[in-house]
Structures are given as structure tokens and as C-alpha cells.
Motif scaffolding. Structure first.
Motif, PDB file in Angstrom:
ATOM      1  N   ALA A   9      -6.752  -5.594   9.647  1.00  0.00           N
ATOM      2  CA  ALA A   9      -6.768  -4.679   8.611  1.00  0.00           C
ATOM      3  C   ALA A   9      -6.593  -5.044   7.154  1.00  0.00           C
ATOM      4  O   ALA A   9      -5.788  -6.170   7.078  1.00  0.00           O
ATOM      5  CB  ALA A   9      -5.954  -3.434   8.782  1.00  0.00           C
ATOM      6  N   LEU A  10      -7.401  -4.834   6.238  1.00  0.00           N
ATOM      7  CA  LEU A  10      -7.404  -5.421   4.999  1.00  0.00           C
ATOM      8  C   LEU A  10      -6.032  -4.658   4.190  1.00  0.00           C
ATOM      9  O   LEU A  10      -6.256  -3.462   4.117  1.00  0.00           O
ATOM     10  CB  LEU A  10      -8.430  -5.366   4.187  1.00  0.00           C
ATOM     11  CG  LEU A  10      -8.404  -5.830   2.858  1.00  0.00           C
ATOM     12  CD1 LEU A  10      -8.254  -7.272   2.800  1.00  0.00           C
ATOM     13  CD2 LEU A  10      -9.895  -5.365   2.119  1.00  0.00           C
ATOM     14  N   ARG A  11      -5.106  -5.512   4.067  1.00  0.00           N
ATOM     15  CA  ARG A  11      -3.804  -4.807   3.211  1.00  0.00           C
ATOM     16  C   ARG A  11      -4.313  -4.709   1.471  1.00  0.00           C
ATOM     17  O   ARG A  11      -4.509  -5.725   0.871  1.00  0.00           O
ATOM     18  CB  ARG A  11      -2.659  -5.531   3.334  1.00  0.00           C
ATOM     19  CG  ARG A  11      -2.262  -5.356   4.722  1.00  0.00           C
ATOM     20  CD  ARG A  11      -0.671  -6.423   4.904  1.00  0.00           C
ATOM     21  NE  ARG A  11      -0.010  -5.886   3.853  1.00  0.00           N
ATOM     22  CZ  ARG A  11       1.209  -6.308   3.731  1.00  0.00           C
ATOM     23  NH1 ARG A  11       1.987  -7.090   4.632  1.00  0.00           N
ATOM     24  NH2 ARG A  11       2.239  -5.798   2.984  1.00  0.00           N
ATOM     25  N   VAL A  12      -4.063  -3.477   1.087  1.00  0.00           N
ATOM     26  CA  VAL A  12      -4.395  -3.371  -0.393  1.00  0.00           C
ATOM     27  C   VAL A  12      -2.849  -3.215  -0.852  1.00  0.00           C
ATOM     28  O   VAL A  12      -2.222  -2.326  -0.261  1.00  0.00           O
ATOM     29  CB  VAL A  12      -5.159  -2.076  -0.850  1.00  0.00           C
ATOM     30  CG1 VAL A  12      -5.363  -1.645  -2.015  1.00  0.00           C
ATOM     31  CG2 VAL A  12      -6.647  -2.149   0.170  1.00  0.00           C
ATOM     32  N   LEU A  13      -2.623  -4.123  -1.897  1.00  0.00           N
ATOM     33  CA  LEU A  13      -1.436  -3.946  -2.604  1.00  0.00           C
ATOM     34  C   LEU A  13      -1.543  -3.402  -4.053  1.00  0.00           C
ATOM     35  O   LEU A  13      -2.692  -3.533  -4.666  1.00  0.00           O
ATOM     36  CB  LEU A  13      -0.898  -5.275  -2.709  1.00  0.00           C
ATOM     37  CG  LEU A  13      -0.880  -6.117  -1.426  1.00  0.00           C
ATOM     38  CD1 LEU A  13      -0.300  -7.492  -1.530  1.00  0.00           C
ATOM     39  CD2 LEU A  13       0.030  -5.535  -0.541  1.00  0.00           C
ATOM     40  N   CYS A  14      -0.467  -2.830  -4.536  1.00  0.00           N
ATOM     41  CA  CYS A  14      -0.284  -2.255  -5.835  1.00  0.00           C
ATOM     42  C   CYS A  14      -0.564  -3.211  -6.897  1.00  0.00           C
ATOM     43  O   CYS A  14      -0.014  -4.372  -6.643  1.00  0.00           O
ATOM     44  CB  CYS A  14       1.297  -1.672  -5.993  1.00  0.00           C
ATOM     45  SG  CYS A  14       1.349  -0.919  -7.663  1.00  0.00           S
ATOM     46  N   ARG A  15      -1.361  -3.110  -7.934  1.00  0.00           N
ATOM     47  CA  ARG A  15      -1.333  -4.163  -9.044  1.00  0.00           C
ATOM     48  C   ARG A  15      -0.361  -4.252  -9.666  1.00  0.00           C
ATOM     49  O   ARG A  15      -0.128  -5.248 -10.458  1.00  0.00           O
ATOM     50  CB  ARG A  15      -2.838  -3.771  -9.691  1.00  0.00           C
ATOM     51  CG  ARG A  15      -4.099  -4.036  -9.031  1.00  0.00           C
ATOM     52  CD  ARG A  15      -5.250  -3.523  -9.820  1.00  0.00           C
ATOM     53  NE  ARG A  15      -5.292  -2.174 -10.177  1.00  0.00           N
ATOM     54  CZ  ARG A  15      -5.804  -1.500 -10.993  1.00  0.00           C
ATOM     55  NH1 ARG A  15      -7.038  -2.195 -11.530  1.00  0.00           N
ATOM     56  NH2 ARG A  15      -5.604  -0.236 -11.339  1.00  0.00           N
ATOM     57  N   MET A  16       0.562  -3.095  -9.791  1.00  0.00           N
ATOM     58  CA  MET A  16       1.525  -3.338 -10.701  1.00  0.00           C
ATOM     59  C   MET A  16       2.928  -3.817  -9.953  1.00  0.00           C
ATOM     60  O   MET A  16       3.643  -4.801 -10.415  1.00  0.00           O
ATOM     61  CB  MET A  16       2.023  -1.933 -11.154  1.00  0.00           C
ATOM     62  CG  MET A  16       2.946  -1.733 -12.265  1.00  0.00           C
ATOM     63  SD  MET A  16       3.009  -0.504 -13.164  1.00  0.00           S
ATOM     64  CE  MET A  16       4.522  -0.221 -13.784  1.00  0.00           C
ATOM     65  N   CYS A  17       3.079  -3.278  -8.640  1.00  0.00           N
ATOM     66  CA  CYS A  17       4.289  -3.913  -8.181  1.00  0.00           C
ATOM     67  C   CYS A  17       4.371  -4.557  -6.931  1.00  0.00           C
ATOM     68  O   CYS A  17       5.275  -5.436  -6.241  1.00  0.00           O
ATOM     69  CB  CYS A  17       5.348  -2.751  -7.980  1.00  0.00           C
ATOM     70  SG  CYS A  17       4.731  -1.512  -6.514  1.00  0.00           S
ATOM     71  N   GLY A  18       3.102  -4.850  -6.343  1.00  0.00           N
ATOM     72  CA  GLY A  18       2.656  -5.413  -4.867  1.00  0.00           C
ATOM     73  C   GLY A  18       3.075  -4.849  -3.744  1.00  0.00           C
ATOM     74  O   GLY A  18       2.863  -5.579  -2.639  1.00  0.00           O
ATOM     75  N   GLN A  19       3.532  -3.803  -3.842  1.00  0.00           N
ATOM     76  CA  GLN A  19       3.866  -2.835  -2.539  1.00  0.00           C
ATOM     77  C   GLN A  19       2.419  -2.624  -1.872  1.00  0.00           C
ATOM     78  O   GLN A  19       1.618  -2.304  -2.374  1.00  0.00           O
ATOM     79  CB  GLN A  19       4.673  -1.877  -2.863  1.00  0.00           C
ATOM     80  CG  GLN A  19       5.989  -1.868  -3.486  1.00  0.00           C
ATOM     81  CD  GLN A  19       6.977  -2.560  -2.136  1.00  0.00           C
ATOM     82  OE1 GLN A  19       6.920  -2.304  -1.086  1.00  0.00           O
ATOM     83  NE2 GLN A  19       7.782  -3.671  -2.805  1.00  0.00           N
ATOM     84  N   PRO A  20       2.342  -2.475  -0.651  1.00  0.00           N
ATOM     85  CA  PRO A  20       1.317  -1.904   0.153  1.00  0.00           C
ATOM     86  C   PRO A  20       1.001  -0.566  -0.258  1.00  0.00           C
ATOM     87  O   PRO A  20       1.800   0.410  -0.126  1.00  0.00           O
ATOM     88  CB  PRO A  20       1.808  -1.986   1.741  1.00  0.00           C
ATOM     89  CG  PRO A  20       2.913  -2.947   1.689  1.00  0.00           C
ATOM     90  CD  PRO A  20       3.550  -2.802   0.404  1.00  0.00           C
ATOM     91  N   LEU A  21      -0.472  -0.386  -0.475  1.00  0.00           N
ATOM     92  CA  LEU A  21      -0.648   1.084  -0.598  1.00  0.00           C
ATOM     93  C   LEU A  21      -1.353   1.794   0.563  1.00  0.00           C
ATOM     94  O   LEU A  21      -1.925   1.241   1.558  1.00  0.00           O
ATOM     95  CB  LEU A  21      -1.779   0.975  -1.587  1.00  0.00           C
ATOM     96  CG  LEU A  21      -1.510   0.276  -2.937  1.00  0.00           C
ATOM     97  CD1 LEU A  21      -2.763   0.185  -3.778  1.00  0.00           C
ATOM     98  CD2 LEU A  21      -0.435   0.954  -3.700  1.00  0.00           C
ATOM     99  N   ARG A  22      -0.765   2.981   0.785  1.00  0.00           N
ATOM    100  CA  ARG A  22      -1.156   3.915   2.286  1.00  0.00           C
ATOM    101  C   ARG A  22      -1.863   4.880   2.101  1.00  0.00           C
ATOM    102  O   ARG A  22      -2.480   5.164   3.070  1.00  0.00           O
ATOM    103  CB  ARG A  22       0.425   4.245   2.753  1.00  0.00           C
ATOM    104  CG  ARG A  22       1.258   2.972   3.536  1.00  0.00           C
ATOM    105  CD  ARG A  22       2.550   3.263   3.764  1.00  0.00           C
ATOM    106  NE  ARG A  22       3.190   2.121   4.568  1.00  0.00           N
ATOM    107  CZ  ARG A  22       4.004   1.310   3.660  1.00  0.00           C
ATOM    108  NH1 ARG A  22       4.045   1.410   2.180  1.00  0.00           N
ATOM    109  NH2 ARG A  22       4.578   0.253   4.223  1.00  0.00           N
TER     110      ARG A  22
END
Length: 60
Positions: A9-22
């Protein structure tokens, strides 16, 4: 057999903090709820719904 591994599954990360987006809104904006709050983007209009062609799941 080479090439038969399941696609991760492609993990999408926050562009600001790098946390995974759920959630869907976070993935569409590219920013998590906390970062949207920091930027006061939480009141921005919801992006338009886009239908995506998707392959059927194996075994269904």
C-alpha cells in the motif's frame, strides 16, 4: 516466482511534518489535521470528489 509479490500500500505522508496520512481529506490536501489547523486551512473547501478506476480484489 519473480514479480508475484503483492503490491505494498502506498503510504502518503504529510508535506509539513512527514507523519502518515490516514483520512481521505488529509490525503487529498497532503496535510494532516494538525498541520491544516496550524495553517488555518481547515476551513478550506473540500476538494472535488474524483472517481478512480480500481481493479477488483482477488477472490471476490
Amino acid at each position: 516466482m519473480p514479480g508475484s509479490e503483492p503490491v505494498a500500500a502506498l503510504r502518503v505522508l504529510c508535506r509539513m511534518c512527514g507523519q502518515p496520512l490516514r483520512d481521505r481529506a488529509s490525503r487529498l490536501w497532503g496535510l494532516g489535521p494538525d498541520c491544516r489547523h496550524k495553517l488555518a486551512v481547515r476551513t478550506a473547501p473540500t476538494p472535488p470528489q474524483r472517481e478512480v478506476d480500481q481493479d477488483t480484489l482477488p477472490g471476490l
